[in-house]
Design a protein around this motif. Sequence first.
Motif, PDB file in Angstrom:
ATOM      1  N   VAL A   7      43.722  23.336 -12.722  1.00  9.60           N
ATOM      2  CA  VAL A   7      43.876  23.669 -11.311  1.00  9.60           C
ATOM      3  C   VAL A   7      45.363  23.708 -11.006  1.00  9.60           C
ATOM      4  O   VAL A   7      46.095  22.765 -11.296  1.00  9.60           O
ATOM      5  CB  VAL A   7      43.159  22.637 -10.420  1.00  9.60           C
ATOM      6  CG1 VAL A   7      43.454  22.894  -8.952  1.00  9.60           C
ATOM      7  CG2 VAL A   7      41.659  22.664 -10.681  1.00  9.60           C
ATOM      8  N   VAL A   8      45.813  24.806 -10.416  1.00  8.30           N
ATOM      9  CA  VAL A   8      47.235  24.940 -10.109  1.00  8.30           C
ATOM     10  C   VAL A   8      47.549  24.709  -8.640  1.00  8.30           C
ATOM     11  O   VAL A   8      48.677  24.386  -8.288  1.00  8.30           O
ATOM     12  CB  VAL A   8      47.790  26.308 -10.570  1.00  8.30           C
ATOM     13  CG1 VAL A   8      47.768  26.412 -12.082  1.00  8.30           C
ATOM     14  CG2 VAL A   8      47.036  27.458  -9.942  1.00  8.30           C
ATOM     15  N   SER A   9      46.542  24.881  -7.770  1.00  8.56           N
ATOM     16  CA  SER A   9      46.785  24.610  -6.351  1.00  8.56           C
ATOM     17  C   SER A   9      45.469  24.345  -5.632  1.00  8.56           C
ATOM     18  O   SER A   9      44.401  24.774  -6.069  1.00  8.56           O
ATOM     19  CB  SER A   9      47.520  25.770  -5.677  1.00  8.56           C
ATOM     20  OG  SER A   9      46.721  26.923  -5.630  1.00  8.56           O
ATOM     21  N   ILE A  10      45.602  23.622  -4.532  1.00 11.62           N
ATOM     22  CA  ILE A  10      44.462  23.304  -3.670  1.00 11.62           C
ATOM     23  C   ILE A  10      44.782  23.818  -2.275  1.00 11.62           C
ATOM     24  O   ILE A  10      45.838  23.501  -1.722  1.00 11.62           O
ATOM     25  CB  ILE A  10      44.207  21.787  -3.615  1.00 11.62           C
ATOM     26  CG1 ILE A  10      43.905  21.248  -5.002  1.00 11.62           C
ATOM     27  CG2 ILE A  10      43.081  21.473  -2.643  1.00 11.62           C
ATOM     28  CD1 ILE A  10      43.881  19.729  -5.055  1.00 11.62           C
ATOM     29  N   ASP A  11      43.886  24.614  -1.730  1.00 11.33           N
ATOM     30  CA  ASP A  11      44.015  25.098  -0.365  1.00 11.33           C
ATOM     31  C   ASP A  11      42.992  24.336   0.466  1.00 11.33           C
ATOM     32  O   ASP A  11      41.839  24.749   0.583  1.00 11.33           O
ATOM     33  CB  ASP A  11      43.763  26.609  -0.325  1.00 11.33           C
ATOM     34  CG  ASP A  11      43.867  27.191   1.080  1.00 11.33           C
ATOM     35  OD1 ASP A  11      43.945  26.422   2.064  1.00 11.33           O
ATOM     36  OD2 ASP A  11      43.848  28.430   1.192  1.00 11.33           O
TER      37      ASP A  11
END
Length: 91
Positions: A7-11
């Motif tokens: 996972v590279v980002s969480i929105d």
Amino acid sequence: MALNTKVVSIDSYNKQINTESKETIDYNNLVLATGTKVRTLENTKNVSGVNYLSNYLDAVNIKRNVQSISKNIVILGGGFIGLELAASLIR
């Protein structure tokens, strides 16, 4: 289930995670099972639908949240606790 996925980002606003392979995954509940020492991620503390798992009270809160909606749940953390949580939520 997506295994070995980075996972590279969480929105947290749109309740989505973005993976290294450019995939976007929607979630209703996000559980961060980062191991015995909780490492919080930027902009995720006290966000609705984002839970950290480090102790019994965290587990009780996650169970309560999951029972109210039974849709998409994302678990970040592939250690023993994260895998046990995934197995128990499948039941």
